[in-house]
Scaffold this motif. Sequence first.
Motif, mmCIF file in Angstrom:
data_model
loop_
_atom_site.group_PDB
_atom_site.id
_atom_site.type_symbol
_atom_site.label_atom_id
_atom_site.label_comp_id
_atom_site.label_asym_id
_atom_site.label_seq_id
_atom_site.Cartn_x
_atom_site.Cartn_y
_atom_site.Cartn_z
ATOM 1 N N CYS A 123 -3.699 51.143 18.392
ATOM 2 C CA CYS A 123 -3.998 49.883 17.743
ATOM 3 C C CYS A 123 -2.765 48.956 17.955
ATOM 4 O O CYS A 123 -1.509 49.217 17.717
ATOM 5 C CB CYS A 123 -3.971 50.434 16.065
ATOM 6 N N TRP A 124 -2.911 47.714 18.253
ATOM 7 C CA TRP A 124 -2.069 46.800 18.744
ATOM 8 C C TRP A 124 -2.495 45.693 18.830
ATOM 9 O O TRP A 124 -3.785 45.323 19.261
ATOM 10 C CB TRP A 124 -1.450 47.302 20.064
ATOM 11 N N PRO A 125 -1.997 44.239 18.763
ATOM 12 C CA PRO A 125 -0.698 44.044 18.131
ATOM 13 C C PRO A 125 -0.560 43.981 16.729
ATOM 14 O O PRO A 125 0.410 43.474 15.978
ATOM 15 C CB PRO A 125 -0.141 42.721 18.804
ATOM 16 N N TRP A 126 -1.660 44.305 15.920
ATOM 17 C CA TRP A 126 -1.643 44.707 14.583
ATOM 18 C C TRP A 126 -2.252 45.927 14.232
ATOM 19 O O TRP A 126 -3.275 46.531 14.930
ATOM 20 C CB TRP A 126 -2.160 43.447 13.688
ATOM 21 N N PHE A 127 -1.933 46.612 13.144
ATOM 22 C CA PHE A 127 -2.430 47.624 12.618
ATOM 23 C C PHE A 127 -3.258 47.463 11.366
ATOM 24 O O PHE A 127 -2.620 46.950 10.231
ATOM 25 C CB PHE A 127 -1.518 48.889 12.404
ATOM 26 N N GLY A 128 -4.548 47.915 11.067
ATOM 27 C CA GLY A 128 -5.273 47.860 9.940
ATOM 28 C C GLY A 128 -6.011 46.391 10.184
ATOM 29 O O GLY A 128 -6.301 46.014 11.233
ATOM 30 N N ASP A 129 -6.226 45.878 9.022
ATOM 31 C CA ASP A 129 -6.898 44.481 8.972
ATOM 32 C C ASP A 129 -6.070 43.388 9.438
ATOM 33 O O ASP A 129 -4.777 43.240 9.092
ATOM 34 C CB ASP A 129 -7.407 44.216 7.749
ATOM 35 N N HIS A 130 -6.726 42.313 9.758
ATOM 36 C CA HIS A 130 -6.102 40.948 10.184
ATOM 37 C C HIS A 130 -6.372 40.128 8.985
ATOM 38 O O HIS A 130 -7.258 40.392 8.664
ATOM 39 C CB HIS A 130 -6.585 40.451 11.964
ATOM 40 N N PRO A 131 -5.365 39.166 8.832
ATOM 41 C CA PRO A 131 -5.361 38.505 7.446
ATOM 42 C C PRO A 131 -6.443 37.418 7.768
ATOM 43 O O PRO A 131 -7.327 36.937 6.711
ATOM 44 C CB PRO A 131 -4.072 37.583 7.421
ATOM 45 N N THR A 132 -7.009 37.222 8.858
ATOM 46 C CA THR A 132 -8.041 35.974 9.187
ATOM 47 C C THR A 132 -9.144 36.475 10.124
ATOM 48 O O THR A 132 -10.294 36.194 9.851
ATOM 49 C CB THR A 132 -7.349 34.800 9.837
#
Length: 297
Positions: free
Chosen positions: A80-89
Motif C-alpha cells: 500500500c503506497w503512497p497512501w494507506f487506507g482511503d484517499h480523501p478525494t
Amino acid sequence: MIALERLNQQFADGKHIAFVKIGELILAKIDTSVARAMVAVQGAQVVEWQPAHEDLPVVWRANDPLYETGKSIRGGVPICWPWFGDHPTLTLAHGFVRTRDWQLMHVHTAPDHTVSLHWRITDSPDTLALWPHTFELDAIMHIGSDLRIQLVTHNTGPEPFSITQGLHTYLKVGDARSIVIRGLEATYYLDKLKGYARDYQDDMITIHGAVDRIYFGTNHAVEIEDGELDRLIQIDKEGSYSTVVWNPDDRVPSGMRPEESKDMVCVEAVNAADDTVSVAPDESRILGTRISTRRLT
C-alpha cells in the motif's frame, strides 16, 4: 506471453525459480529446500509463503482469489503506497502501486537457498495524474526460512513529499478466535469500526468479532500465539511506528468468503494515520517487515 517468456529467459534458473501465468497475471514461483512462495509481478505482491519447516502456509491467501489485471489479489502481502487506507478525494484505496506491474531488477539465490528479488516501480504520466510527485520505489524481498520485505521510497523530485504506507500482511492461523496477539499492550489505538475513536490496549489482544485498529508507538516486534497450529508467528518491523490489526469476521471484502476469516489475521507494519513519513528531495526511507515462526511446544 512475451513478458512471461522474457522473465523466464532472464531470471528462471531451471530448478528453483520460474515464472507462470495464472488468470491474467504473471507470478514468480519459488521452490527451494527452505521455502515455497509465489510473487505476482502486479504489485510486487507476495501471494504465498511457506517455509520448509512448516506444514501449512504462513502467509495466507483466499481459497479462490481472482488473478485479474488492475485488482489486488486477496491475501498475501499487498503493498500500500503512497497512501494507506482511503484517499480523501479518490476512490482508489491503499494507493496505486498494488495494481500496477513492477519491473524485476535482480534475482539472487544465496548459499543458504534464500532467494532475493528486487522489484522497482517509478512515476509515469498515469501516476502523476493521481499523485503529483516523481519517485523511485523498490521492494526488496528475501524468501527463505523467514520472509523479509523492505519497501524503499526514493524522492527523485525537487520538492519534499509525505506518504503513508503499509505491508498489508495476511497471516494463516488455525482459528482467529483462539489466537493471542502480544506486543501491543499498553498502547493507544484508533478503532476504525467505531469512527476512528481513540482507545487504550491494556492487555494482549484476543479476537471475538470484527477488528480493524491502528496501534501507535509500536516499532517493536509483535507475536501471534497460535495454539491450534502449535506455532508462534513473529512480526518484526523497520521504519514503522504504527501497526494495523485486522480481521473482518463476517464483514469480508470482495474475493473472500465469510468462513475464511477464521483462518487469517492481518498484523501489518505500516505508517498510517498520524504516523506519516516525510521524504526530502533525493532522500530514501525504508519500511520493512520480517516474518518468522517457531513451535510453541
